[in-house]
Design a protein around this motif. Structure first.
Motif, PDB file in Angstrom:
ATOM      1  N   TYR A   1       0.782  -1.136   0.047  1.00 36.57           N
ATOM      2  CA  TYR A   1      -0.028   0.034  -0.050  1.00 36.57           C
ATOM      3  C   TYR A   1       0.838   1.300  -0.004  1.00 36.57           C
ATOM      4  O   TYR A   1       1.974   1.388   0.756  1.00 36.57           O
ATOM      5  N   HIS A   2       0.431   2.297  -0.906  1.00 38.93           N
ATOM      6  CA  HIS A   2       1.261   3.565  -0.907  1.00 38.93           C
ATOM      7  C   HIS A   2       0.309   4.612  -1.011  1.00 38.93           C
ATOM      8  O   HIS A   2      -0.973   4.530  -1.122  1.00 38.93           O
ATOM      9  N   VAL A   3       0.902   5.804  -0.960  1.00 39.06           N
ATOM     10  CA  VAL A   3       0.124   7.105  -1.028  1.00 39.06           C
ATOM     11  C   VAL A   3      -0.734   6.983  -2.280  1.00 39.06           C
ATOM     12  O   VAL A   3      -0.584   6.698  -3.535  1.00 39.06           O
ATOM     13  N   GLY A   4      -2.046   7.691  -2.213  1.00 39.00           N
ATOM     14  CA  GLY A   4      -3.062   7.413  -3.082  1.00 39.00           C
ATOM     15  C   GLY A   4      -4.160   6.200  -3.273  1.00 39.00           C
ATOM     16  O   GLY A   4      -4.964   6.423  -3.928  1.00 39.00           O
ATOM     17  N   ASP A   5      -3.545   5.258  -2.530  1.00 35.98           N
ATOM     18  CA  ASP A   5      -4.378   3.962  -2.682  1.00 35.98           C
ATOM     19  C   ASP A   5      -5.628   4.565  -1.862  1.00 35.98           C
ATOM     20  O   ASP A   5      -5.527   4.816  -0.476  1.00 35.98           O
ATOM     21  N   ARG A   6      -6.634   3.898  -2.301  1.00 40.19           N
ATOM     22  CA  ARG A   6      -8.003   3.785  -1.442  1.00 40.19           C
ATOM     23  C   ARG A   6      -7.932   2.507  -0.940  1.00 40.19           C
ATOM     24  O   ARG A   6      -8.168   1.674  -1.653  1.00 40.19           O
ATOM     25  N   VAL A   7      -8.386   2.482   0.362  1.00 42.48           N
ATOM     26  CA  VAL A   7      -8.574   1.178   1.060  1.00 42.48           C
ATOM     27  C   VAL A   7      -9.615   1.037   2.086  1.00 42.48           C
ATOM     28  O   VAL A   7     -10.440   2.254   2.512  1.00 42.48           O
ATOM     29  N   LEU A   8     -10.132  -0.171   2.474  1.00 46.85           N
ATOM     30  CA  LEU A   8     -11.106  -0.532   3.732  1.00 46.85           C
ATOM     31  C   LEU A   8     -10.373  -0.885   4.703  1.00 46.85           C
ATOM     32  O   LEU A   8      -9.859  -1.818   4.463  1.00 46.85           O
ATOM     33  N   LEU A   9     -10.537  -0.335   5.760  1.00 54.11           N
ATOM     34  CA  LEU A   9      -9.770  -0.714   6.961  1.00 54.11           C
ATOM     35  C   LEU A   9     -10.565  -0.996   7.973  1.00 54.11           C
ATOM     36  O   LEU A   9     -11.560  -0.485   8.397  1.00 54.11           O
TER      37      LEU A   9
END
Length: 178
Positions: free
Chosen positions: A60-68
């Motif tokens: 995972y890196h800057v700009g990635d959209r994630v569900l936490l």
């Protein structure tokens, strides 16, 4: 149970560090939109431990959209200005990518992490349609054809958790009130 699910965008690159005991810890900063359009976006510190920390740092890196998914906690920090500040922090237990980055070649971002199942891109949430459940019993149901008749009321015997007490006609001579 303390459980939080958050959809966010990573705005600070995950940083992998090690504790003195050798345990991996990754910290990153995520941003999520406010409840209303007029509210500004909010930032939240996210922490991952152990294998989760390595996975976050690798995939995972800057700009990635994630569900936490994880546990939300509050921490008090002593500020140099002389006051204490409370900050929220999410300790992540599961993380899912929201959009597959398939256009990038030669990058580790082209595949999903090994520990997470493949996910479809999430565009919006549509709640399932509710279906009425038919009634299978006539108990307590009034006739739907004739509303002029009152619903018969069934009287229930009074319940008590105490055992029944029989009246004592003669006082006991050994019973001395104190």
């Amino acid at each position: 149970m303390n459980s939080c699910i958050l959809m966010a965008e990573i705005i600070k690159e995950p940083e992998l560090r090690f504790t003195p005991d050798g345990l991996e810890v990754t910290e990153m900063l995520v941003q999520f939109s406010g409840l209303r359009e007029s509210e500004p976006a909010a930032n939240l510190k996210v922490v991952g431990w152990g294998n989760m920390a390595k996975e976050i740092q690798q995939h995972y890196h800057v700009g990635d959209r994630v569900l936490l998914e994880g546990r939300l906690g509050m921490h008090t920090i002593d500020r140099p200005e002389g006051f204490k500040e409370k900050r929220a922090e999410l300790t992540v237990q599961k993380i899912y990518p929201l959009v597959a980055n398939l256009n990038m070649t030669g990058s580790s971002r082209t595949t999903a992490p090994i520990t997470t199942p493949p996910q479809k891109a999430v565009s919006s949430y549509e709640p399932p349609l509710s279906t009425p459940t038919p009634t299978t019993s006539n108990v307590g149901v009034a006739s739907q054809n004739n509303y002029s008749e009152p619903v018969p009321q069934v009287s229930k015997p009074e319940r008590s958790s105490y055992p029944p007490v029989a009246p004592n006609p003669e006082p006991d001579v050994d019973d001395i009130p104190f």
